[in-house]
Design a protein around this motif. Structure first.
Motif, PDB file in Angstrom:
ATOM      1  N   GLY A  70       6.413   3.807  -2.915  1.00 20.19           N
ATOM      2  CA  GLY A  70       5.472   2.694  -3.006  1.00 20.19           C
ATOM      3  C   GLY A  70       4.487   2.864  -4.148  1.00 20.19           C
ATOM      4  O   GLY A  70       4.613   3.738  -5.003  1.00 20.19           O
ATOM      5  N   PHE A  71       3.480   2.043  -4.128  1.00 16.33           N
ATOM      6  CA  PHE A  71       2.440   2.078  -5.174  1.00 16.33           C
ATOM      7  C   PHE A  71       1.099   1.670  -4.542  1.00 16.33           C
ATOM      8  O   PHE A  71       1.029   1.149  -3.416  1.00 16.33           O
ATOM      9  CB  PHE A  71       2.800   1.144  -6.333  1.00 16.33           C
ATOM     10  N   THR A  72       0.050   1.900  -5.297  1.00 20.08           N
ATOM     11  CA  THR A  72      -1.314   1.577  -4.832  1.00 20.08           C
ATOM     12  C   THR A  72      -1.777   0.263  -5.459  1.00 20.08           C
ATOM     13  O   THR A  72      -1.647   0.069  -6.679  1.00 20.08           O
ATOM     14  CB  THR A  72      -2.293   2.715  -5.191  1.00 20.08           C
ATOM     15  N   TRP A  73      -2.332  -0.584  -4.627  1.00 16.88           N
ATOM     16  CA  TRP A  73      -2.842  -1.891  -5.061  1.00 16.88           C
ATOM     17  C   TRP A  73      -4.293  -2.047  -4.609  1.00 16.88           C
ATOM     18  O   TRP A  73      -4.626  -1.750  -3.463  1.00 16.88           O
ATOM     19  CB  TRP A  73      -1.964  -2.990  -4.470  1.00 16.88           C
ATOM     20  N   THR A  74      -5.140  -2.506  -5.527  1.00 13.68           N
ATOM     21  CA  THR A  74      -6.542  -2.773  -5.181  1.00 13.68           C
ATOM     22  C   THR A  74      -6.702  -4.282  -5.031  1.00 13.68           C
ATOM     23  O   THR A  74      -6.721  -5.018  -6.030  1.00 13.68           O
ATOM     24  CB  THR A  74      -7.505  -2.245  -6.270  1.00 13.68           C
TER      25      THR A  74
END
Length: 461
Positions: A194-198
């Motif tokens: 996955g990835f990080t989203w703000t």
């Protein structure tokens, strides 16, 4: 004084309201169970090909909460601006529709939750079996999206085809594609790939998070969320371009929105990034009116304050103050009002010993002048030589037993002045008035003392 900058900005908004992409779409008929749903594009600003994404919203109306609805990603054919397809949703369920063109996701706008009407056809869905997506995704922290705080979106890499994509859908608002940093996709133990989203979304926003892969949008299902403002309510990521609900009429035209008989306000749908022109113009005009009213109110209070200050600073003239509404009886300049005119003490002519004398021109009476011979102003005359008055017949040796002759007294003149008052008509001159005074009894002789050794003779009378 108000600076011209805010006013100029307001006027510029009135003259040039902000508009963005201006194609729209409508439901040609209300959504109905197992019937064809027709959507039509209007406006020339859209860039085909178009596509529509239909997302289930809210709980399932079927028994045992069976979920028979799937996410539908339906492309328009070629450059067509109309599409029709069977809606396999049960009656009394709800859906949200998003129309896009080649410029990007959600460019045509997003509807609010539309209510599906009932029909006699129930053959398009299985009311006893749940549907499931092709893959699932997860959110960390679990099942929550917090304003301006990092959120990890992840999935099992063995269940997807290609790299998943994520879409954010705000019912009745601005839908968007979640930015996906391809070079930041990581594998984390117990969290998969996955990835990080703000999320630059304001707290309280209703958000449907849609996942898809190479098989199409929505193949990974959807996750309904309400953005949490967080304990610290961090707003560093928010700006004017942050996705939010759009004021005005939602996209899709007029359609039912609930079992209670609610409908959208009608009209053609508008793009998700656009603002309603009528709402903007109305709001700006209202703001200008409020601004003008505030300026006029400020000027009124300032003028009243200056007037009150001027009245406080003006000296009060008790002598020349005019009564309101009585200008006819106002005193003339340098003339005292009636209640403040001095009243001189007047001495009667009988007491002053003079009549009314006038000047030779007859304008005003002269000051009364009299000379009266009395005990206080008699001259030194021999006893009995005074013609009248108190001192007649008094010898020097008979007054107070003084030695030597009586000192002469200086004469006193009594002068009566006429201080004020209008000129009186001149009377004919006549004889001066004579005032008679009673005798002073000062001229009576004292009895002679008896001779020495005298007998008891009778006293001399």
């Amino acid at each position: 004084m108000l600076s011209p900058t805010p006013l100029a900005a307001v006027l510029s908004l009135v003259a040039f309201p902000t508009l963005s992409a201006a194609y729209s779409w409508n439901f040609k008929a209300n959504p109905e169970q197992c019937s064809n749903l027709t959507i039509s594009i209007s406006g020339s600003d859209g860039k085909p090909p178009y596509r529509v994404l239909i997302i289930p919203f809210g709980p399932s109306p079927l028994a045992n909460n069976v979920e028979a609805r799937k996410i539908l990603d339906v492309p328009f054919e070629g450059n067509s601006n109309t599409i029709s397809f069977q809606l396999k949703y049960p009656a009394n369920s709800q859906l949200v529709a998003v129309v896009s063109d080649s410029t990007g996701f959600g460019s045509g706008g997003t509807s609010v939750a539309a209510q599906v009407a009932s029909s006699s056809d129930t053959s398009c869905f299985n009311a006893t079996a749940n549907v499931s997506p092709a893959f699932v995704f997860s959110i960390s922290p679990p099942n929550q999206i917090v304003q301006c705080q990092d959120t990890r979106l992840w999935w099992e890499n063995t269940t997807v085809q290609g790299i998943p994509n994520f879409l954010g859908v705000i019912p009745g608002g601005q839908s968007f594609a979640v930015p996906e940093p391809l070079n930041s996709i990581t594998n984390v133990d117990s969290e998969g790939t996955g990835f990080t989203w703000t999320p630059n979304l304001r707290g309280g926003t209703t958000l449907l998070l849609i996942a898809g892969d190479n098989r199409g949008n929505g193949t990974g299902g959807s996750s309904p969320n309400t953005v949490n403002p967080g304990t610290q309510n961090i707003g560093s990521c928010l700006n004017a371009n942050s996705p939010s609900s759009t004021p005005g009429n939602p996209a899709g035209g007029s359609y039912p929105t609930g079992t209670g008989g609610g409908w959208t306000s009608g009209g053609s749908g508008s793009s998700g990034g656009s603002s309603n022109t009528g709402a903007i113009v109305g709001g700006v005009i209202g703001g200008v009116v409020l601004l003008i009213a505030a300026v006029l109110l400020l000027l009124f209070f300032r003028r009243r304050e200056k007037l009150q200050k001027r009245q406080k600073e003006r000296p009060v003239d008790l002598m020349n103050a005019e009564e309101d509404g009585d200008e006819d009886h106002a005193p003339r300049q340098n003339e005292l009002p009636q209640y403040y005119r001095p009243e001189p003490f007047m001495v009667s002519d009988r007491l002053s010993g003079t009549g009314d004398d006038y000047t030779t021109d007859g304008e005003r009476p002269l000051s009364g002048v009299t000379t009266t011979t009395s005990y206080y102003n008699r001259s030194a005359t021999p006893e009995g030589s005074a013609p009248y008055g108190y001192g007649a017949g008094v010898s020097a040796s008979s007054v107070g037993g003084r030695k030597g002759g009586m000192r002469p007294l200086r004469p006193i003149n009594i002068i009566q002045h006429d201080d004020a008052g209008p000129s009186e008509p001149k009377e004919e001159e006549g004889e001066p008035e004579t005032i008679e005074l009673p005798p002073a009894y000062t001229a009576m002789k004292k009895a002679d003392a008896p001779a020495a050794g005298g007998g008891g003779g009778e006293p001399e009378t």
